[in-house]
Design an enzyme around this catalytic site. Sequence first.
Site, short mmCIF file in Angstrom:
data_model
loop_
_atom_site.label_atom_id
_atom_site.label_comp_id
_atom_site.label_asym_id
_atom_site.label_seq_id
_atom_site.Cartn_x
_atom_site.Cartn_y
_atom_site.Cartn_z
N GLY A 200 0.80 -1.22 0.00
CA GLY A 200 0.00 0.00 0.00
C GLY A 200 0.82 1.26 0.00
CG LEU A 226 -2.39 -2.23 -3.89
CD1 LEU A 226 -2.11 -1.64 -5.26
CD2 LEU A 226 -2.92 -1.18 -2.94
CG ASP A 227 1.34 -3.10 -3.44
OD1 ASP A 227 1.67 -2.84 -4.61
OD2 ASP A 227 1.10 -2.22 -2.61
CB ALA A 228 -1.34 -9.46 -3.30
#
Lengths: 283, 283, 283, 283
Positions: A200, A226-228
């Site tokens: 994040g 997100l960001d995964a």
Amino acid sequence: MKSYRLVIDCPDRVGIVAAVSRFLAEHNASIVEANHHCDKQAKWFFMRNEIEAQSIELSLAEFKQEFAQLAEQFSMNWKIVDSSVKQNVVLMASRESHCLADLLHRWHSGELDCNIVAVIANHEHLRQMAQWHGLPYHYVPFNKGEKQAAFDQVRELILQYKADTVVLARFMQIFPDELCKELAGQVINIHHSFLPSFAGAKPYHQAHERGVKLIGATCHYVTGDLDAGPIIDQEIVRISHRDSVEDMVRKGKECEKSALARGLRSHIEDRVIINGNKTVVFD
Amino acid sequence: MKSYRLVIDCPDRVGIVAAVSRFLAEHNASIVEANHHCDKQAKWFFMRNEIEAQSIELSLAEFKQEFAQLAEQFSMNWKIVDSSVKQNVVLMASRESHCLADLLHRWHSGELDCNIVAVIANHEHLRQMAQWHGLPYHYVPFNKGEKQAAFDQVRELILQYKADTVVLARFMQIFPDELCKELAGQVINIHHSFLPSFAGAKPYHQAHERGVKLIGATCHYVTGDLDAGPIIDQEIVRISHRDSVEDMVRKGKECEKSALARGLRSHIEDRVIINGNKTVVFD
Amino acid sequence: MKSYRLVIDCPDRVGIVAAVSRFLAEHNASIVEANHHCDKQAKWFFMRNEIEAQSIELSLAEFKQEFAQLAEQFSMNWKIVDSSVKQNVVLMASRESHCLADLLHRWHSGELDCNIVAVIANHEHLRQMAQWHGLPYHYVPFNKGEKQAAFDQVRELILQYKADTVVLARFMQIFPDELCKELAGQVINIHHSFLPSFAGAKPYHQAHERGVKLIGATCHYVTGDLDAGPIIDQEIVRISHRDSVEDMVRKGKECEKSALARGLRSHIEDRVIINGNKTVVFD
Amino acid sequence: MKSYRLVIDCPDRVGIVAAVSRFLAEHNASIVEANHHCDKQAKWFFMRNEIEAQSIELSLAEFKQEFAQLAEQFSMNWKIVDSSVKQNVVLMASRESHCLADLLHRWHSGELDCNIVAVIANHEHLRQMAQWHGLPYHYVPFNKGEKQAAFDQVRELILQYKADTVVLARFMQIFPDELCKELAGQVINIHHSFLPSFAGAKPYHQAHERGVKLIGATCHYVTGDLDAGPIIDQEIVRISHRDSVEDMVRKGKECEKSALARGLRSHIEDRVIINGNKTVVFD
């Protein structure tokens, strides 16, 4: 030296390597580099062979036709790529220049073997840098309430440039879910923390707050989460209590540049195979 | 899980992988891990296949007999090793205990898959440590003028214990040339610098004198040329002007333990192939 | 925030810190950062204080005058530097662009707090890169038999630009002894090996030949002894048997850029004090 | 060499260093090492001075009395520690031996300057290892429903041994909140991930699941918030898709040993000052 890259993944069973190697040897293929991996849990097999192009007694078209039978027999996902046909790459950026400048210089000096075809950005700051490298620069503003329209424009540009790969070189807008799906496995992001820590916003602030003694960066495929997405590469650097957030931002940039450049290089050399939410990286 | 390790090196040409893979597939061998390397300069090929033992429809004796033909055809140096037959390892030490203690604990806790059969030392200091691990401890004094006799005794012990591998865990006497030749590829040393910097005596003092900002350690095979044998692994650590020689000795010990343990592990898993004065390490 | 950097070295004795600290406190100096070091062998003391400029009740001229007495009392080498007065830096290059491009971008983006005033090179290759950054580019050919004349021209340019620091960003000509002496402590070089390993020409070839498992780069002050000056920073990267000389060149560039950028940053922030053939680096 | 360690933290203001340095100089203290840090956000100052004991013209009792006034004036938290008075350290373990063996060997060989006084464990496995080092071994079973009683017993042992520091060397039971509070700043844990990633149970499994390319370990003070206390040190190691959970456990052990040993060393040398949920580590 021109080479062909044969990249395969399929259910694991005895005889895959033998079958593929026999096929290659029967056509006199000289193997420059070979890598295998078996995911024991998933019972899935991964393979990459780099073949000296002039050694093999098949055209690429013939190879595709003849290999298809073998591939079907083993239920393979596969591709064969001609190393002399470069990928089209679109770079996306916001205000921060370090990743963009780094990739552009690597490309300019011949280190990154691809066609960078355009830069898209939601700020005007980096126009001159792109233009010095002879690249078109598309400024797409992302105003509140108009983000979907902006992403539609981004999507059009990506299609127009026939981009094989899109690199988010510190592009700070979150890709919408549908676009992630449409471009699955084609969009590479650099996140400025060693994920899964500090996903994040403002990861360096989060890291400073937590008092960690290492900071880092993560190069990964973009997915709807997100960001995964699947991680391609990570880099870290040691810090101490003396480092302010600003110091961390500065030191972290080194990690961002390294992880992104290495990850992108692996990707454009067809060394990365996505395995669920992980990657196999043959380097 | 019992496995067989097939380790090969031979002149490079088309068809080696195909021939070996076909041989393995025809006998239903399930390959756990496969690694290839081609030294383009030397035109030499290196290969290691780890095979699930229960999958293959050949005894080890049958394998050796059948594979010999193929091996001859390609002029291979080769061996096939049963992973359940552990190597005999003799450890040699002087006064410093850190490498010895580290290896003994790794062995004690099951991390190092070998039979440590004895400790030989030119000091009495470490006897209790060896004995707590149930190991015979041979004190061989190295007095001036009697070094050849001492090495003769060492050689006898190595033969008596049928040692496959001898580890110089900070043993501070220089192996004589003939013994190096007799045990070529079997004696592993840890040198306390990142070679080729600071070969010879007192490397931490040399490093302190030179004002380097990194120190390290090198795990290598012993040859007649002091500290110049094929390197298996290296490790470094960052230092600063604040570090005294004593600090460097302390920090360097971490490098020595790591590089030696990793190098020895690679060696006993038959992952290291000597290539002239270099090594191929399949890890 | 403007600051003053008070940098001191002197024979070690009791009371130096007390005297300096008292002097600073009496003039209400707010200390942003303080570092001490004592070289026990040399019995020499090193100190750097960074002082918030607006806190101190002395002008720089007054400070110099008042502090001189104390300095004399302790036989100090000392300087006080105004952080807002930037150093003039001349960059020198040959053909390779990676270090030059890296430093120029860091400067362009505000990361390197100095005035880069010119680029001097013995090839024409990098002219456009320098000019895009608004810098004059001086091409000085180094033909055989005319090297002294070329260095005379380089010297003139350095004087003309009032350079405080000269950075050899992969400049491949060896500075003559007299020029090294004239510019002692002002010329920073990046050597492409972890010195003292592989000094001299073609270090990556030397490293490949030796079969090391780590390669690196060294940022150091230039002296009359080739590649033997005081080391400021070093960086390494892990390699394997798979890496060709070309791979090593590519991976090593990352080390070169990092070590040079960090070393130069320390230098221009007055964090480096030369101590014989070593350095104290307060970071 | 016997030394005194003066460790201070207090609200930041002008004149602290001057006052402390003047005090030390007036008593002829020779300073071996000095470190300062100012947390600008918290406006808090941290300082550690290591003083050659024989140089100072005050007994420890006199120092404490005389310094108290100055300390009060600056509202200091402070202590002065005699380096020759070793801390009492209790080690706690479960089944895993690597951290315990590592610390015991460092202590045995004189690297860790403390009194290890006892080992407490909730399994019998490591009794012999402790006893070989001449240490009492207390087996405290942690059965379901009886954990509070077990921790009461642990608490009694800690009191009985007058432990200054308790090290959880892979002790796998969660300290109750009250005990954390009672022993605040005295209990050091090693967690087998680079926190804040993978807090809680089975971090290597979590890391494998997530597909990270780095794993690590974190040495931190224990607080009531699980794995969220102030971090002292962290270490990481690079992994790849080839690494199974077992490989990660093995490679991670190296990080655990390093981070714990370094963190404990810093702690017993009074180099760590807790700053809210972070640490200042003067090394």
